[in-house]
Design a protein around this motif. Structure first.
Motif, PDB file in Angstrom:
ATOM      1  N   LYS B 141      -4.270 -29.928   5.537  1.00  0.00           N
ATOM      2  CA  LYS B 141      -3.174 -28.954   5.429  1.00  0.00           C
ATOM      3  C   LYS B 141      -3.091 -28.087   6.678  1.00  0.00           C
ATOM      4  O   LYS B 141      -2.000 -27.751   7.149  1.00  0.00           O
ATOM      5  CB  LYS B 141      -3.390 -28.079   4.189  1.00  0.00           C
ATOM      6  CG  LYS B 141      -3.265 -28.824   2.876  1.00  0.00           C
ATOM      7  CD  LYS B 141      -3.555 -27.903   1.701  1.00  0.00           C
ATOM      8  CE  LYS B 141      -3.469 -28.661   0.387  1.00  0.00           C
ATOM      9  NZ  LYS B 141      -3.828 -27.798  -0.777  1.00  0.00           N
ATOM     10  N   LYS B 142      -4.241 -27.743   7.200  1.00  0.00           N
ATOM     11  CA  LYS B 142      -4.236 -26.893   8.399  1.00  0.00           C
ATOM     12  C   LYS B 142      -3.666 -27.644   9.599  1.00  0.00           C
ATOM     13  O   LYS B 142      -2.883 -27.101  10.375  1.00  0.00           O
ATOM     14  CB  LYS B 142      -5.641 -26.405   8.702  1.00  0.00           C
ATOM     15  CG  LYS B 142      -6.147 -25.368   7.719  1.00  0.00           C
ATOM     16  CD  LYS B 142      -7.554 -24.937   8.042  1.00  0.00           C
ATOM     17  CE  LYS B 142      -8.030 -23.846   7.094  1.00  0.00           C
ATOM     18  NZ  LYS B 142      -8.156 -24.303   5.705  1.00  0.00           N
ATOM     19  N   HIS B 143      -4.080 -28.889   9.747  1.00  0.00           N
ATOM     20  CA  HIS B 143      -3.553 -29.681  10.861  1.00  0.00           C
ATOM     21  C   HIS B 143      -2.046 -29.854  10.724  1.00  0.00           C
ATOM     22  O   HIS B 143      -1.305 -29.770  11.710  1.00  0.00           O
ATOM     23  CB  HIS B 143      -4.230 -31.042  10.908  1.00  0.00           C
ATOM     24  CG  HIS B 143      -5.668 -30.996  11.315  1.00  0.00           C
ATOM     25  ND1 HIS B 143      -6.108 -30.269  12.390  1.00  0.00           N
ATOM     26  CD2 HIS B 143      -6.761 -31.589  10.774  1.00  0.00           C
ATOM     27  CE1 HIS B 143      -7.431 -30.410  12.508  1.00  0.00           C
ATOM     28  NE2 HIS B 143      -7.851 -31.199  11.542  1.00  0.00           N
ATOM     29  N   LEU B 144      -1.598 -30.088   9.505  1.00  0.00           N
ATOM     30  CA  LEU B 144      -0.176 -30.294   9.281  1.00  0.00           C
ATOM     31  C   LEU B 144       0.598 -29.014   9.562  1.00  0.00           C
ATOM     32  O   LEU B 144       1.657 -29.040  10.196  1.00  0.00           O
ATOM     33  CB  LEU B 144       0.055 -30.751   7.843  1.00  0.00           C
ATOM     34  CG  LEU B 144       1.490 -31.116   7.460  1.00  0.00           C
ATOM     35  CD1 LEU B 144       2.003 -32.243   8.350  1.00  0.00           C
ATOM     36  CD2 LEU B 144       1.560 -31.507   5.993  1.00  0.00           C
ATOM     37  N   ALA B 145       0.047 -27.901   9.114  1.00  0.00           N
ATOM     38  CA  ALA B 145       0.728 -26.622   9.343  1.00  0.00           C
ATOM     39  C   ALA B 145       0.828 -26.332  10.829  1.00  0.00           C
ATOM     40  O   ALA B 145       1.853 -25.859  11.326  1.00  0.00           O
ATOM     41  CB  ALA B 145      -0.020 -25.510   8.616  1.00  0.00           C
ATOM     42  N   ARG B 146      -0.237 -26.607  11.528  1.00  0.00           N
ATOM     43  CA  ARG B 146      -0.222 -26.342  12.965  1.00  0.00           C
ATOM     44  C   ARG B 146       0.733 -27.279  13.684  1.00  0.00           C
ATOM     45  O   ARG B 146       1.440 -26.867  14.618  1.00  0.00           O
ATOM     46  CB  ARG B 146      -1.630 -26.453  13.537  1.00  0.00           C
ATOM     47  CG  ARG B 146      -1.708 -26.080  14.997  1.00  0.00           C
ATOM     48  CD  ARG B 146      -3.120 -26.033  15.482  1.00  0.00           C
ATOM     49  NE  ARG B 146      -3.835 -24.871  14.948  1.00  0.00           N
ATOM     50  CZ  ARG B 146      -5.040 -24.512  15.342  1.00  0.00           C
ATOM     51  NH1 ARG B 146      -5.674 -25.223  16.243  1.00  0.00           N
ATOM     52  NH2 ARG B 146      -5.618 -23.462  14.832  1.00  0.00           N
ATOM     53  N   ALA B 147       0.737 -28.531  13.289  1.00  0.00           N
ATOM     54  CA  ALA B 147       1.655 -29.478  13.922  1.00  0.00           C
ATOM     55  C   ALA B 147       3.092 -29.075  13.668  1.00  0.00           C
ATOM     56  O   ALA B 147       3.939 -29.125  14.564  1.00  0.00           O
ATOM     57  CB  ALA B 147       1.392 -30.891  13.385  1.00  0.00           C
ATOM     58  N   ARG B 148       3.373 -28.664  12.469  1.00  0.00           N
ATOM     59  CA  ARG B 148       4.745 -28.234  12.149  1.00  0.00           C
ATOM     60  C   ARG B 148       5.130 -27.041  13.015  1.00  0.00           C
ATOM     61  O   ARG B 148       6.223 -26.970  13.551  1.00  0.00           O
ATOM     62  CB  ARG B 148       4.834 -27.836  10.680  1.00  0.00           C
ATOM     63  CG  ARG B 148       4.947 -28.998   9.718  1.00  0.00           C
ATOM     64  CD  ARG B 148       4.908 -28.495   8.298  1.00  0.00           C
ATOM     65  NE  ARG B 148       5.227 -29.550   7.342  1.00  0.00           N
ATOM     66  CZ  ARG B 148       4.806 -29.547   6.089  1.00  0.00           C
ATOM     67  NH1 ARG B 148       4.055 -28.553   5.654  1.00  0.00           N
ATOM     68  NH2 ARG B 148       5.148 -30.532   5.285  1.00  0.00           N
ATOM     69  N   LYS B 149       4.206 -26.125  13.127  1.00  0.00           N
ATOM     70  CA  LYS B 149       4.507 -24.946  13.929  1.00  0.00           C
ATOM     71  C   LYS B 149       4.765 -25.332  15.382  1.00  0.00           C
ATOM     72  O   LYS B 149       5.711 -24.846  16.010  1.00  0.00           O
ATOM     73  CB  LYS B 149       3.352 -23.947  13.845  1.00  0.00           C
ATOM     74  CG  LYS B 149       3.578 -22.709  14.698  1.00  0.00           C
ATOM     75  CD  LYS B 149       2.401 -21.749  14.620  1.00  0.00           C
ATOM     76  CE  LYS B 149       2.660 -20.540  15.517  1.00  0.00           C
ATOM     77  NZ  LYS B 149       1.540 -19.580  15.506  1.00  0.00           N
ATOM     78  N   ASN B 150       3.926 -26.211  15.911  1.00  0.00           N
ATOM     79  CA  ASN B 150       4.076 -26.604  17.318  1.00  0.00           C
ATOM     80  C   ASN B 150       5.370 -27.351  17.561  1.00  0.00           C
ATOM     81  O   ASN B 150       5.989 -27.235  18.621  1.00  0.00           O
ATOM     82  CB  ASN B 150       2.895 -27.475  17.746  1.00  0.00           C
ATOM     83  CG  ASN B 150       1.612 -26.675  17.856  1.00  0.00           C
ATOM     84  OD1 ASN B 150       1.650 -25.446  17.895  1.00  0.00           O
ATOM     85  ND2 ASN B 150       0.487 -27.348  17.876  1.00  0.00           N
ATOM     86  N   LEU B 151       5.768 -28.145  16.600  1.00  0.00           N
ATOM     87  CA  LEU B 151       6.964 -28.952  16.781  1.00  0.00           C
ATOM     88  C   LEU B 151       8.236 -28.206  16.406  1.00  0.00           C
ATOM     89  O   LEU B 151       9.330 -28.556  16.868  1.00  0.00           O
ATOM     90  CB  LEU B 151       6.856 -30.231  15.940  1.00  0.00           C
ATOM     91  CG  LEU B 151       5.820 -31.248  16.407  1.00  0.00           C
ATOM     92  CD1 LEU B 151       5.591 -32.313  15.350  1.00  0.00           C
ATOM     93  CD2 LEU B 151       6.256 -31.895  17.712  1.00  0.00           C
ATOM     94  N   LYS B 152       8.088 -27.200  15.611  1.00  0.00           N
ATOM     95  CA  LYS B 152       9.270 -26.509  15.096  1.00  0.00           C
ATOM     96  C   LYS B 152      10.119 -25.947  16.224  1.00  0.00           C
ATOM     97  O   LYS B 152      11.342 -26.129  16.249  1.00  0.00           O
ATOM     98  CB  LYS B 152       8.841 -25.389  14.149  1.00  0.00           C
ATOM     99  CG  LYS B 152       9.986 -24.575  13.578  1.00  0.00           C
ATOM    100  CD  LYS B 152       9.457 -23.425  12.741  1.00  0.00           C
ATOM    101  CE  LYS B 152      10.600 -22.535  12.268  1.00  0.00           C
ATOM    102  NZ  LYS B 152      10.084 -21.331  11.560  1.00  0.00           N
ATOM    103  N   GLU B 153       9.471 -25.277  17.150  1.00  0.00           N
ATOM    104  CA  GLU B 153      10.229 -24.655  18.223  1.00  0.00           C
ATOM    105  C   GLU B 153      10.890 -25.678  19.119  1.00  0.00           C
ATOM    106  O   GLU B 153      11.940 -25.422  19.709  1.00  0.00           O
ATOM    107  CB  GLU B 153       9.307 -23.754  19.043  1.00  0.00           C
ATOM    108  CG  GLU B 153       8.955 -22.430  18.372  1.00  0.00           C
ATOM    109  CD  GLU B 153      10.190 -21.586  18.108  1.00  0.00           C
ATOM    110  OE1 GLU B 153      10.310 -21.043  16.987  1.00  0.00           O
ATOM    111  OE2 GLU B 153      11.061 -21.480  18.996  1.00  0.00           O
ATOM    112  N   ALA B 154      10.275 -26.830  19.235  1.00  0.00           N
ATOM    113  CA  ALA B 154      10.835 -27.849  20.116  1.00  0.00           C
ATOM    114  C   ALA B 154      12.086 -28.482  19.538  1.00  0.00           C
ATOM    115  O   ALA B 154      12.909 -29.033  20.267  1.00  0.00           O
ATOM    116  CB  ALA B 154       9.792 -28.934  20.387  1.00  0.00           C
ATOM    117  N   LEU B 155      12.217 -28.382  18.242  1.00  0.00           N
ATOM    118  CA  LEU B 155      13.409 -28.935  17.605  1.00  0.00           C
ATOM    119  C   LEU B 155      14.497 -27.873  17.648  1.00  0.00           C
ATOM    120  O   LEU B 155      14.409 -26.839  17.014  1.00  0.00           O
ATOM    121  CB  LEU B 155      13.088 -29.324  16.158  1.00  0.00           C
ATOM    122  CG  LEU B 155      12.015 -30.415  16.027  1.00  0.00           C
ATOM    123  CD1 LEU B 155      11.605 -30.621  14.575  1.00  0.00           C
ATOM    124  CD2 LEU B 155      12.522 -31.724  16.629  1.00  0.00           C
TER     125      LEU B 155
END
Lengths: 325, 160
Positions: B141-155
């Motif tokens: 869950k932590k990895h997924l949350a972090r990945a989402r956060k990192n990718l969110k701004e790029a989208l």
């Protein structure tokens, strides 16, 4: 960090799904792989040994753990795979993690003054012997640890990972020393030598300070310790002894109040405990009311807390050297 | 057909998909090849309750080692490939054609990449992913949350 609305979350998931689909669409075909992969060698046979030796020699200049961890395994036997155990003293906030069979421990402290409410540690350790052509070259330990310090509702405040290897061959020793000198880091702003310091009564070299989101540090501890620390927004100080042993790592939170030491970890020599440095020189006198473990604590079979008697002195359990240590 | 070929025939495609997300398309085949050859000579392979999960974990571990070894030197695995691959969706304006998205992908750790692969391609839940990767569900869950956060701004839709 949480998305504000469910529709936005769903939309983000859709976009991420699209992104992964695009990535997967570029995957090579199985035919591409089978067309050039090397002929298989009999497991443990002489062909396997020569393949390992040739590949290890060719990869010498790369100086990577990958050579040790994934490629150079002519014959390996798993000696022990044990779940980890976490113990934390609620009076001194010292935590220890160890395997059931006494393999090396890791320990650290939690600073309740900095508002860290919970600590989650997931840790596992394996050890195995490296046997090449009937000769035991030595043993290795590899520990995969993940350490999280959680501040209130802000998850992923800190993540640390580490590996422990105990190589015996000259080749592996060379690799480790060279790796220690090459502190590869991701997104690093500042690396510098900060002179010497005395840690646990031993003069050490204060090797690096990192002020950035992600860093990677390799060190040596009676063999090899590779520490990969990814502070969320913080800094990492590393102390290394003259013989290359990794003595201490201190992590800081980079909050608005300035750098605050949130956690320090001293790596134990096998069977010899190392004192832990407290941020302000003395352990806290009040226990944190929120110091507890929740469902995010995952430590194999056992998770337990220890509560010292008021006024008692807490001692750290030591890891007895094993036959492989 | 030798044993390696049997492994590739049965699991090669899914291993390559996972590897592609982990290290990019140019290195995916090498990663899978190394892992399969090393894995089948490892006693842990024979003893594994779930051999394919063992290989997926090995892919992740190998990708992590490769990531640590190469540091910044391997951070362009998608740029040149996506722009020149025939029929690439980047030419059609897909997400991979966005430099900011590529940069965000390259900033993901191997663990984060593995988690988003199993989440968004294999449609697995965190508990299932945890079993495959041999990590805790909380870690997933932590990895997924972090990945989402990192990718969110790029989208771009989420830029503020």
């Amino acid at each position: 960090m949480n998305l504000s609305t469910e529709p936005e979350k769903d939309y983000l998931d859709d976009r991420l799904r699209q992104l992964v689909e695009e990535m997967v669409a570029n995957a090579p075909s199985v035919d591409e792989v089978t067309a050039y992969h090397p002929p298989p060698s009999a497991p443990g046979g002489r062909n396997g040994k020569h393949w390992w030796v040739a590949l290890a020699a060719a990869s010498l200049i790369l100086v990577t753990i990958a050579v040790i961890g994934s490629l150079a395994r002519p014959q390996v036997a798993t000696v022990a795979t044990e779940p980890s155990t976490l113990r934390i003293d609620e009076q001194t906030y010292r935590w220890t993690a160890s395997t059931a069979d006494g393999l090396p421990q890791f320990e650290g402290v939690v600073d309740p003054q900095a508002g860290k409410a919970r600590v989650t540690i997931q840790f596992e350790m394996e050890s195995w012997e490296v046997i090449d052509d009937g000769e035991t070259l030595g043993s290795r330990y590899e520990g995969n640890g993940e350490l999280f310090a959680i501040d209130g509702d802000d998850l992923d405040q800190f993540v640390g990972r580490w590996f422990v290897l105990e190589p015996r061959s000259e080749f592996e020793s060379f690799l480790a020393v060279d790796e220690m000198k090459t502190l590869d880091a991701f997104e690093v702003d500042v690396w510098e030598d900060l002179g010497t310091a005395t840690v646990n009564g031993v003069e050490t070299q204060h090797l690096r300070t990192v002020n950035k989101a992600a860093a990677e540090v390799n060190g040596v501890l009676d063999g090899f310790v590779s520490f990969f620390a990814i502070p969320w927004d913080g800094a990492l100080d590393v102390w290394v002894r003259d013989d290359g042993a990794l003595a201490q790592i201190v992590l800081f939170s980079d909050d608005r109040a300035g750098r605050q030491e949130t956690m320090s970890m001293s790596f134990l020599e096998y069977g010899v405990p190392v004192e832990i440095a407290w941020p302000d020189g003395a352990p806290p006198t009040q226990r944190s009311p929120t110091l507890a473990f929740d469902e995010e604590t995952e430590l194999g079979e056992t998770t337990s807390t220890t509560t010292a008697e008021p006024g008692s002195t807490t001692t750290t359990s030591t890891a007895a050297p094993t036959a492989n240590g | 057909m030798n044993f390696i070929d049997e492994v590739y025939e049965a699991h090669g495609a899914e291993l390559l998909r996972h590897a592609t997300v982990l290290v990019g398309p140019a290195d995916a085949a090498d990663l899978v090849s190394d892992v399969v050859v090393a894995g089948i000579s490892d006693r842990k392979w024979a003893a594994a309750n779930n051999p394919i999960a063992y290989l997926h974990r090995s892919l992740l571990n190998a990708a992590r080692m490769r990531h640590r070894a190469n540091g910044r030197r391997n951070t362009r695995e998608w740029n040149s490939f996506a722009l020149h691959q025939q029929g690439s969706t980047s030419r059609d304006g897909g997400l991979l054609g966005d430099p900011e998205v590529l940069q965000a992908i390259e900033g993901l750790s191997p663990q984060q990449r593995a988690v988003i692969y199993f989440t968004y391609w294999e449609d697995l839940r965190p508990a299932e992913i945890a079993k495959i990767l041999g990590i805790g569900e909380g870690s997933v869950k932590k990895h997924l949350a972090r990945a989402r956060k990192n990718l969110k701004e790029a989208l771009h839709e989420f830029k503020h």
